[in-house]
Design a protein around this motif. Structure first.
Motif, PDB file in Angstrom:
ATOM      1  N   ASP A  99       3.098  45.221  25.008  1.00  0.00           N
ATOM      2  CA  ASP A  99       1.727  45.596  25.341  1.00  0.00           C
ATOM      3  C   ASP A  99       1.122  46.568  24.326  1.00  0.00           C
ATOM      4  O   ASP A  99       0.036  47.104  24.541  1.00  0.00           O
ATOM      5  N   ALA A 100       1.790  46.766  23.194  1.00  0.00           N
ATOM      6  CA  ALA A 100       1.242  47.618  22.125  1.00  0.00           C
ATOM      7  C   ALA A 100      -0.059  47.006  21.609  1.00  0.00           C
ATOM      8  O   ALA A 100      -0.226  45.785  21.595  1.00  0.00           O
ATOM      9  N   LYS A 101      -0.975  47.847  21.213  1.00  0.00           N
ATOM     10  CA  LYS A 101      -2.274  47.382  20.703  1.00  0.00           C
ATOM     11  C   LYS A 101      -2.167  47.164  19.196  1.00  0.00           C
ATOM     12  O   LYS A 101      -2.437  48.051  18.397  1.00  0.00           O
ATOM     13  N   LEU A 102      -1.725  45.972  18.830  1.00  0.00           N
ATOM     14  CA  LEU A 102      -1.543  45.610  17.425  1.00  0.00           C
ATOM     15  C   LEU A 102      -2.300  44.324  17.125  1.00  0.00           C
ATOM     16  O   LEU A 102      -2.580  43.531  18.017  1.00  0.00           O
ATOM     17  N   TYR A 103      -2.598  44.118  15.854  1.00  0.00           N
ATOM     18  CA  TYR A 103      -3.186  42.846  15.434  1.00  0.00           C
ATOM     19  C   TYR A 103      -2.102  41.777  15.422  1.00  0.00           C
ATOM     20  O   TYR A 103      -0.914  42.066  15.503  1.00  0.00           O
ATOM     21  N   SER A 104      -2.503  40.532  15.286  1.00  0.00           N
ATOM     22  CA  SER A 104      -1.571  39.413  15.283  1.00  0.00           C
ATOM     23  C   SER A 104      -1.631  38.675  13.947  1.00  0.00           C
ATOM     24  O   SER A 104      -2.675  38.628  13.309  1.00  0.00           O
ATOM     25  N   ILE A 105      -0.509  38.080  13.580  1.00  0.00           N
ATOM     26  CA  ILE A 105      -0.473  37.164  12.436  1.00  0.00           C
ATOM     27  C   ILE A 105      -0.319  35.762  13.023  1.00  0.00           C
ATOM     28  O   ILE A 105       0.664  35.486  13.709  1.00  0.00           O
ATOM     29  N   CYS A 106      -1.297  34.934  12.749  1.00  0.00           N
ATOM     30  CA  CYS A 106      -1.307  33.577  13.319  1.00  0.00           C
ATOM     31  C   CYS A 106      -1.000  32.547  12.242  1.00  0.00           C
ATOM     32  O   CYS A 106      -1.215  32.771  11.061  1.00  0.00           O
ATOM     33  N   GLU A 107      -0.517  31.406  12.704  1.00  0.00           N
ATOM     34  CA  GLU A 107      -0.333  30.270  11.789  1.00  0.00           C
ATOM     35  C   GLU A 107      -0.825  29.018  12.485  1.00  0.00           C
ATOM     36  O   GLU A 107      -0.768  28.891  13.701  1.00  0.00           O
ATOM     37  N   LYS A 108      -1.315  28.101  11.665  1.00  0.00           N
ATOM     38  CA  LYS A 108      -1.866  26.857  12.158  1.00  0.00           C
ATOM     39  C   LYS A 108      -1.192  25.716  11.407  1.00  0.00           C
ATOM     40  O   LYS A 108      -1.071  25.758  10.194  1.00  0.00           O
ATOM     41  N   MET A 109      -0.738  24.733  12.142  1.00  0.00           N
ATOM     42  CA  MET A 109      -0.145  23.566  11.505  1.00  0.00           C
ATOM     43  C   MET A 109      -1.258  22.732  10.886  1.00  0.00           C
ATOM     44  O   MET A 109      -2.290  22.517  11.488  1.00  0.00           O
TER      45      MET A 109
END
Length: 110
Positions: A99-109
């Motif tokens: 539940d930490a308030k951090l950004y995310s690293i996303c990936e898309k196929m």
């Protein structure tokens, strides 16, 4: 719904040393001045000691030694079950409270 799901993507899975080098270099180069202390990836330990990638459900086959300290908050009982790239470790792997308030690293196929 996660930030990644909003853009039809998933939290990134780091499955090889090459991917790890790419992502940590990218974060150090382009995101180091962001206000966050870390960046969530798609790993979690919600299966009691078995770290898996959220996108695939596969157990980790690649890890970084010393990444997980499995701290537990004595007042809440919460454990650090989510993987992030931690600024104070040079954006190396570390476990964090989910539940930490951090950004995310996303990936898309593609």
């Amino acid at each position: 719904m996660t930030n990644c799901q909003r853009i039809n993507a998933s939290l990134v899975s780091i499955e090889t040393a090459k991917e790890n080098t790419f992502l940590t270099t990218f974060v150090r180069t382009y995101l180091a001045n962001s206000p966050t202390t870390g960046w969530f990836t798609g790993g979690n330990d919600l299966d009691n000691g078995v770290w898996k990638w959220v996108a695939t459900g596969k157990a980790f086959t690649f890890t970084v030694p010393g990444a997980f300290d499995n701290l537990k908050d004595s007042s809440t009982g919460k454990t650090q079950d989510c993987l992030h790239l931690y600024k104070l470790r040079g954006f190396g792997w570390d476990d964090a409270y989910c539940d930490a308030k951090l950004y995310s690293i996303c990936e898309k196929m593609m």
